[in-house]
Write a protein that holds these residues in place. Structure first.
Motif, PDB file in Angstrom:
ATOM      1  N   GLU A 133       0.865  -1.175   0.000  1.00 54.53           N
ATOM      2  CA  GLU A 133       0.000   0.000   0.000  1.00 54.53           C
ATOM      3  C   GLU A 133       0.894   1.216   0.000  1.00 54.53           C
ATOM      4  OE1 GLU A 133      -3.490   0.092   2.631  1.00 54.53           O
ATOM      5  OE2 GLU A 133      -2.802  -1.852   3.330  1.00 54.53           O
ATOM      6  N   GLY A 144      -0.247   0.053  -5.020  1.00 54.01           N
ATOM      7  CA  GLY A 144      -0.734   0.303  -3.671  1.00 54.01           C
ATOM      8  C   GLY A 144      -1.406   1.645  -3.475  1.00 54.01           C
ATOM      9  N   THR A 199       7.237   1.841  -4.557  1.00 54.54           N
ATOM     10  CA  THR A 199       6.002   2.096  -5.304  1.00 54.54           C
ATOM     11  C   THR A 199       6.039   3.392  -6.120  1.00 54.54           C
ATOM     12  OG1 THR A 199       4.898   3.180  -3.436  1.00 54.54           O
ATOM     13  CG2 THR A 199       4.619   0.778  -3.650  1.00 54.54           C
TER      14      THR A 199
END
Length: 195
Positions: free
Chosen positions: A55, A89, A168
């Protein structure tokens, strides 16, 4: 040829048996660069500090991003919240987080352009930052070490390093057809580095 040996420290996908700690090529101990006297902060300005599930959250632009030496990185980048979107995420700062640390080798001239915030409650400080359940090696609160930082610094000989501090980050590049602050920031860096 590359040899990878995971030793006793850090977060890892498997635990090596004791005889597998040492490299067969040269007999040196494997494991984290940090434990072997080569923290990643020396090479790229940031190193592993926090981890959570897949995430993401966002970065917040810091005042140092306006420094004339680095203002070109943020040219055309609107707003202070950066990367609150993405395929990986849902945000540009997530899963694995890396931060600057002068005690571990982040160069003195490094500029921290942005810092992540508001990570989900399942994120934890990585073991190599902890002395005990509460006390950390850098002396900061363990929760404060759960952050990613975007760092830039010049290197001797005319080079430079731009580190995004999160796995990410790349998942936010394609948002809105690549017309977003994360993509623009990286474009600015790549154009300058390629000039």
């Amino acid at each position: 040829m590359i040899e990878l040996r995971r030793a006793e420290g850090g977060i890892r996908a498997w635990a090596a048996d004791p005889g597998e700690y040492y490299h067969q090529f040269d007999g040196t101990m494997g494991g984290l660069w940090r434990r072997n006297g080569r923290p990643p902060q020396q090479l790229c300005g940031v190193g592993f500090s926090g981890q959570g599930a897949f995430e993401g959250s966002h970065y917040r632009r810091l005042p140092a991003a306006g420094d004339p030496r680095v203002a070109w990185i943020m040219a055309g980048v609107e707003g202070d919240i950066l990367g609150d979107f993405g395929l990986s995420g849902g945000g540009a700062a997530g899963f694995e987080l890396d931060r600057a640390d002068p005690l571990l080798g982040t160069p003195p001239g490094a500029v921290i352009l942005a810092r992540s915030e508001q990570h989900q409650s399942h994120f934890v400080t990585v073991p190599e930052e902890l002395l005990g359940r509460i006390t950390t090696i850098p002396g900061e609160d363990a929760g404060a070490l759960i952050r990613a930082e975007i760092v830039y610094f010049d290197t001797p000989g005319g080079g430079a390093v731009f580190s995004t501090g999160s796995i990410t980050f790349a998942g936010s590049l394609s948002h809105n057809g690549y017309a977003n602050p994360i993509s623009r920031m990286l474009e600015n860096v790549l154009r300058r580095f390629g000039a």
